[in-house]
Enzyme design. Structure first.
Site, PDB file in Angstrom:
ATOM      1  N   ASP A  84       0.320 -28.995 -42.611  1.00 30.92           N
ATOM      2  CA  ASP A  84       0.605 -30.258 -43.298  1.00 30.92           C
ATOM      3  C   ASP A  84       0.830 -30.060 -44.791  1.00 30.92           C
ATOM      4  O   ASP A  84       0.346 -29.100 -45.389  1.00 30.92           O
ATOM      5  CB  ASP A  84      -0.572 -31.243 -43.099  1.00 30.92           C
ATOM      6  CG  ASP A  84      -1.879 -30.673 -43.650  1.00 30.92           C
ATOM      7  OD1 ASP A  84      -2.141 -29.473 -43.420  1.00 30.92           O
ATOM      8  OD2 ASP A  84      -2.621 -31.418 -44.314  1.00 30.92           O
ATOM      9  N   GLU A  85       1.554 -30.997 -45.354  1.00 31.84           N
ATOM     10  CA  GLU A  85       1.691 -31.135 -46.811  1.00 31.84           C
ATOM     11  C   GLU A  85       1.975 -29.821 -47.535  1.00 31.84           C
ATOM     12  O   GLU A  85       1.410 -29.567 -48.601  1.00 31.84           O
ATOM     13  CB  GLU A  85       0.415 -31.771 -47.397  1.00 31.84           C
ATOM     14  CG  GLU A  85       0.140 -33.150 -46.850  1.00 31.84           C
ATOM     15  CD  GLU A  85      -1.167 -33.740 -47.355  1.00 31.84           C
ATOM     16  OE1 GLU A  85      -1.164 -34.904 -47.753  1.00 31.84           O
ATOM     17  OE2 GLU A  85      -2.209 -33.046 -47.327  1.00 31.84           O
ATOM     18  N   ALA A  86       2.871 -29.018 -46.981  1.00 28.61           N
ATOM     19  CA  ALA A  86       3.216 -27.734 -47.630  1.00 28.61           C
ATOM     20  C   ALA A  86       4.318 -28.002 -48.654  1.00 28.61           C
ATOM     21  O   ALA A  86       5.421 -27.454 -48.557  1.00 28.61           O
ATOM     22  CB  ALA A  86       3.648 -26.728 -46.567  1.00 28.61           C
TER      23      ALA A  86
END
Ligand code: ACM
Length: 459
Positions: A264-266
């Site tokens: 997530d949220e890279a």
């Protein structure tokens, strides 16, 4: 019910019989195994997986199930139904035949933003089994701390575990600690899902080993709450040696079938690098023999190992890009775990004025909102059989103690549990709040903290 009760078991129900005895002892009753019991536990019923049949009548309490897990969930119903009548404990006469809608009924605890002791985690396990949840997902690594000992990479814990949000030190689980948590969970029919969040949310690892960084320079440790600034170095060979060691060891320590690799949220991993990384990391994770799990962003990749499970954390109002990512897991032969942030994220404030928690994801999240959503309406195109289950995550940026964990979780986690267990036709919210009032009495009796300012008129 007499103060001294007899528990009759057969060979298959002896272990859960001991659990029942210790539960009753904790309430002040003395309980002994006997062959003519006040409680009669029988393994060998024809109930569906995890289902049970509980009958309470003048002739005592009969519980039968086709599995030990079913007996254990039946005992949790007894735990909820027991009431003190003057001096004595009593159970209402009843007949309950019950089994779960979903096989995966989870809670997630973020032990990275703040660290929680083995004792705290065990306590949370005892808290969630009251509601028949059967999975504990541990978010073990993030920018603010690395929480699991990895042989051959000592700085991850010597350095990377020394911080948490807001300072005050951190902590980590030795491999022995982690095994202890896993075994305790198993004794309560709870499966632990470990998460190593990749390739973002990795500042603690990057700070521990300069050579994991593309420029060979270690960043400082981080104690804030921003997200999306860190990334593993996608083109370095060492990155994949690191993954093989970490994921290999965590898989070996974990008897359960799942291994979560985040995804997530890279936000600081360029798209092409992200796709390259996910293809490679998910292959390494799958090579451990586990079923890979990832947050829905991993569905950007069309190269997921067959059967990879997606965890959807967008909203109950479908967000088309997130839903499309989720459907990619189905196309890859996997299933979905639903964790819609605006309904089931336990880090959300209950109302604007709540002292604890955060306010995002269309928040705050009232008890009503935590209850009034339906899994089949979250990801358009996902049918009942595509859903492995649901999970209530508790991120801990602002949460620092087990009391605060419990206050954020209860009573909203009961909504998640009800949705995970019951058929699609659930009681109306008004009737559910009546159940919550009764649950409040059980929580009170057990010393489990809960949010009283949640719009419920507690007993
Ligand atoms: C998430 O909330 N970033 C999974």
């Amino acid at each position: 019910m007499p103060d001294s009760v007899r528990i009759q078991t057969d060979p298959g129900s002896a272990a859960v019989g001991e659990y029942l005895a210790s539960m009753l002892s904790a309430l002040g009753m003395s309980a002994a195994a006997n062959d003519s019991g006040d409680f009669r536990l029988h393994l060998g019923g024809s109930q569906p997986a995890e289902g049970y049949l509980l009958r309470v009548s003048e002739s005592g309490v009969e519980l039968e199930a086709g599995s030990e897990a079913g007996l254990f969930w039946g005992i949790q119903s007894i735990r909820q139904l027991l009431k003190k009548d003057g001096e004595h404990w009593s159970l209402p006469q009843t007949r309950i035949e019950d089994y779960p809608r979903f096989s995966y009924r989870g809670a997630m605890l973020d032990v990275a933003r703040h660290f929680f002791s083995v004792a705290d985690v065990k306590r949370y396990i005892d808290d969630i089994v009251l509601l028949k949840l059967n999975v504990l997902h541990l978010h073990l690594t993030d920018d603010q701390g690395w929480r699991i000992e990895i042989e051959g990479w000592p700085n991850l814990t010597e350095h990377g575990a020394s911080t948490q949000v807001g300072g005050g030190g951190g902590g980590y689980y030795t491999q022995g600690d982690y095994r202890e948590i896993v075994a305790y969970a198993a004794s309560r029919f709870v499966t632990v899902v470990p998460e190593i969040d990749l390739p973002g949310h990795t500042n603690a690892a990057l700070a521990s080993y300069p050579e994991l960084n593309c420029d060979d320079k270690a960043p400082a440790l981080y104690e804030g709450i921003e997200v999306g600034f860190s990334s593993l170095c996608v083109d370095k060979k060492l990155t994949y040696k690191f993954l093989e060691d970490v994921l290999g060891q965590v898989a070996t320590l974990t008897p359960g079938p799942w291994l979560h690799i985040g995804g997530d949220e890279a936000h600081s991993t360029p798209e092409a690098d992200y796709l390259k990384f996910i293809a490679r990391a998910s292959k390494i994770a799958a090579s451990t023999g586990k079923t890979v799990v990832g947050w829905h962003e991993m569905g950007k990749s069309a190269e997921l190992p067959t059967g990879t499970v997606g965890q959807y954390w967008s909203y109950t109002t479908p967000r088309e890009d997130a839903a499309e990512r989720a459907r990619q897991f189905l196309a890859s032969g996997g299933k979905l775990i639903l964790s819609p942030a605006n309904a089931i994220y336990l880090d959300m404030k209950y109302e604007e004025s709540s002292p604890l928690g955060l306010n995002w994801a269309d928040g705050p999240t009232s008890v009503r909102r935590s209850y009034e959503w339906e899994p089949l309406e979250v990801v358009p195109g996902a049918a009942e059989g595509d859903l492995l289950g649901i999970e209530a995550p508790l991120w801990t940026e602002t949460i620092t103690s087990i009391s605060e964990i419990e206050t954020m979780a209860f009573p909203r986690i009961a909504s998640a549990a009800q949705i995970a267990w019951s058929s699609k036709t659930r009681p109306e919210f008004a009737e559910f709040t009546e159940q919550l009032r009764n649950l409040g009495s059980v929580l009170e009796r057990e010393g489990i903290k809960f949010e009283r300012a949640a719009g419920i008129s507690w007993h």
